[in-house]
Design an enzyme around this catalytic site. Structure first.
Site, PDB file in Angstrom:
ATOM      1  N   ALA A  71       0.800  -1.232   0.000  1.00  0.00           N
ATOM      2  CA  ALA A  71       0.000   0.000   0.000  1.00  0.00           C
ATOM      3  C   ALA A  71       0.836   1.287   0.000  1.00  0.00           C
ATOM      4  CB  ALA A  71      -0.937  -0.022   1.198  1.00  0.00           C
ATOM      5  N   GLY A  72       1.874   1.332   0.831  1.00  0.00           N
ATOM      6  CA  GLY A  72       2.670   2.554   0.928  1.00  0.00           C
ATOM      7  C   GLY A  72       3.443   2.834  -0.346  1.00  0.00           C
TER       8      GLY A  72
ATOM      9  N   ARG B 152      -6.068  -0.054  -8.352  1.00  0.00           N
ATOM     10  CA  ARG B 152      -6.404  -1.073  -7.351  1.00  0.00           C
ATOM     11  C   ARG B 152      -7.365  -0.421  -6.358  1.00  0.00           C
ATOM     12  NH1 ARG B 152      -1.696  -4.760  -5.061  1.00  0.00           N
ATOM     13  NH2 ARG B 152      -3.457  -6.153  -4.790  1.00  0.00           N
TER      14      ARG B 152
ATOM     15  N   CYS C   1       2.137 -11.788   4.562  1.00  0.00           N
ATOM     16  CA  CYS C   1       2.321 -10.991   3.351  1.00  0.00           C
ATOM     17  C   CYS C   1       3.633 -10.202   3.426  1.00  0.00           C
ATOM     18  CB  CYS C   1       1.137 -10.072   3.113  1.00  0.00           C
ATOM     19  SG  CYS C   1       1.105  -9.342   1.453  1.00  0.00           S
TER      20      CYS C   1
ATOM     21  N   ASP D 248      -3.769  -2.201   4.552  1.00  0.00           N
ATOM     22  CA  ASP D 248      -4.078  -1.462   3.323  1.00  0.00           C
ATOM     23  C   ASP D 248      -5.042  -0.333   3.636  1.00  0.00           C
ATOM     24  OD1 ASP D 248      -3.291  -4.345   2.304  1.00  0.00           O
ATOM     25  OD2 ASP D 248      -2.974  -2.878   0.696  1.00  0.00           O
TER      26      ASP D 248
ATOM     27  N   LYS E 210      -4.012  -8.064   3.510  1.00  0.00           N
ATOM     28  CA  LYS E 210      -3.924  -9.235   2.627  1.00  0.00           C
ATOM     29  C   LYS E 210      -4.834 -10.379   3.074  1.00  0.00           C
ATOM     30  CE  LYS E 210      -2.081  -9.537  -0.389  1.00  0.00           C
ATOM     31  NZ  LYS E 210      -2.829  -9.250  -1.658  1.00  0.00           N
TER      32      LYS E 210
ATOM     33  N   LYS F 296      -3.367   5.662   5.809  1.00  0.00           N
ATOM     34  CA  LYS F 296      -4.072   4.415   5.494  1.00  0.00           C
ATOM     35  C   LYS F 296      -5.426   4.354   6.201  1.00  0.00           C
ATOM     36  CE  LYS F 296       0.039   1.906   4.342  1.00  0.00           C
ATOM     37  NZ  LYS F 296       1.108   1.041   4.852  1.00  0.00           N
TER      38      LYS F 296
HETATM   39  C1  RUB Z   1       0.156  -6.011   0.351  1.00  0.00           C
HETATM   40  C2  RUB Z   1      -0.377  -6.017   1.754  1.00  0.00           C
HETATM   41  C3  RUB Z   1       0.430  -5.278   2.800  1.00  0.00           C
HETATM   42  C4  RUB Z   1      -0.119  -3.865   2.940  1.00  0.00           C
HETATM   43  C5  RUB Z   1       0.784  -2.977   3.792  1.00  0.00           C
HETATM   44  O1  RUB Z   1      -0.768  -6.498  -0.599  1.00  0.00           O
HETATM   45  O2  RUB Z   1      -1.443  -6.514   2.036  1.00  0.00           O
HETATM   46  O3  RUB Z   1       0.314  -5.917   4.040  1.00  0.00           O
HETATM   47  O4  RUB Z   1      -0.245  -3.276   1.652  1.00  0.00           O
HETATM   48  O5  RUB Z   1       2.047  -2.838   3.187  1.00  0.00           O
HETATM   49  P1  RUB Z   1      -0.366  -6.538  -2.152  1.00  0.00           P
HETATM   50  P2  RUB Z   1       3.002  -1.572   3.433  1.00  0.00           P
HETATM   51  O6  RUB Z   1       0.856  -7.380  -2.272  1.00  0.00           O
HETATM   52  O7  RUB Z   1      -1.571  -7.148  -2.823  1.00  0.00           O
HETATM   53  O8  RUB Z   1      -0.145  -5.104  -2.606  1.00  0.00           O
HETATM   54  O9  RUB Z   1       3.293  -1.530   4.892  1.00  0.00           O
HETATM   55  O10 RUB Z   1       4.212  -1.862   2.599  1.00  0.00           O
HETATM   56  O11 RUB Z   1       2.259  -0.346   2.967  1.00  0.00           O
END
Ligand code: RUB
Length: 305
Positions: A18-19, A59, A124, A193, A204, A229
């Site tokens: 997400a980030g 997405r 994930c 997310d 996820k 988020k």
């Molecule tokens: C990724 C996922 C991550 C979050 C947070 O899903 O579920 O846990 O996005 O990630 P996908 P972050 O692989 O489908 O994008 O902390 O890097 O924002």
């Protein structure tokens, strides 16, 4: 990188998490802003808005993408094209810097919740969760991590590699082994997310099962999530859309040719707040039930702009 290329990389999950999605999207919008050929500020803003919409539509689940784009678009104001451009460029640079700073802050705060000798389980691949775990390791804590494989796209491999490269011992397990190993786990650390106003964490697919197994085994679940988020829209009644991706990510569908077999591939799920111990944000550790306060705080800040 062009808007089209970035949008396609996000859809294909070349760019994921997400980030990172949010940061890459606003950077692509900045590139676009520097190259728009428009005669009037109105036409310039229109082209900017179209670029932002194309990125937003890649997405649907992670609110961080639309929050980041709305934030920088909101700042893209001015009397002239140059003024709008400068403001957008500055907003994008600020967003990228602030969002990276937020991860560091979360890691510093979250790592205090990890004790020497802890066995951690993560699901994930979350930059915020991994950075928190690595911070605890850098602080000299002896930790070990169970990383779930994360079917069907195997983001767990990325996690296992990232942690091992930093010197954190990793045990890679299949998703179905989570409950089997949960007795040996001290803390679950995951990313998000979207955090809804009622404290539901969307992450996820499989996260809610991980949280359920953790709850049964009295293992705390720590969610690492930057403020952007948190979803203001959910406070207005919006339901978060759960992305369903192509079944071919799971299985070659010709496998069941001629048979009444449908393959379903939802890629995120919702974890109710009662299964979450705390959410670590850059503002501090909160109860998931305090999610609405985080939304209010960021709303107040955007009013100051
Ligand atoms: C990724 C996922 C991550 C979050 C947070 O899903 O579920 O846990 O996005 O990630 P996908 P972050 O692989 O489908 O994008 O902390 O890097 O924002």
């Amino acid at each position: 990188v062009s808007i089209e290329e970035t949008a396609s990389n996000i859809k294909d999950m070349e760019i994921r998490g997400a980030g990172k999605i949010a940061r890459c999207a606003v950077i692509a919008l900045k590139e676009h802003a520097l190259n728009i050929d428009a005669d009037t500020p109105e036409l310039y803003l229109k082209a900017l808005g179209e670029g932002s919409a194309e990125l937003k539509n890649t997405r649907p689940t992670a609110v961080s993408l639309s929050n980041a784009l709305s934030h920088v678009m909101h700042k893209a104001r001015g009397e002239t094209i140059d003024e709008i451009k400068d403001n957008l460029v500055k907003a994008v640079d600020d967003f990228v810097e602030t969002s990276i700073g937020a991860i560091e802050r979360i890691a510093t705060i979250g790592s205090h919740r990890i004790a020497d000798g802890d066995v951690i389980l993560t699901h994930c691949n979350s930059t915020a969760a991994i950075r928190t775990i690595v911070k605890a390791h850098e602080d000299g804590k002896q930790i070990r991590v169970y990383a779930t494989e994360t079917r069907p796209r195997h983001q767990g491999y990325i996690t296992a590699r990232a942690l091992a490269e930093k010197g954190v011992p990793v045990m890679l397990i299949v998703d179905a082994a989570v409950r089997f190993f949960m007795q040996k786990v001290d803390i679950v650390i995951i990313g998000a997310d979207t955090v809804a106003s009622n404290g539901v964490v969307i992450n996820k697919i499989g996260t809610s099962q991980v949280a359920l197994a953790a709850s049964e085994a009295r293992v705390p679940v720590l969610v690492c999530a930057e403020g952007y988020k948190f979803s203001r829209e959910t406070a207005m009644g919006r339901i978060v859309e759960i992305e369903e991706r192509n079944p071919s990510e799971i299985v070659d569908i010709t496998e069941f040719e001629g048979l009444d077999v449908e393959v379903k591939n939802p890629v995120f799920d919702q974890t109710p707040p009662r299964y979450i111990d705390s959410i670590v944000t850059e503002l501090g550790v909160i109860s998931p039930f305090a999610a609405y306060e985080v939304i209010r705080k960021f709303e107040e800040e955007s009013k100051d702009v």
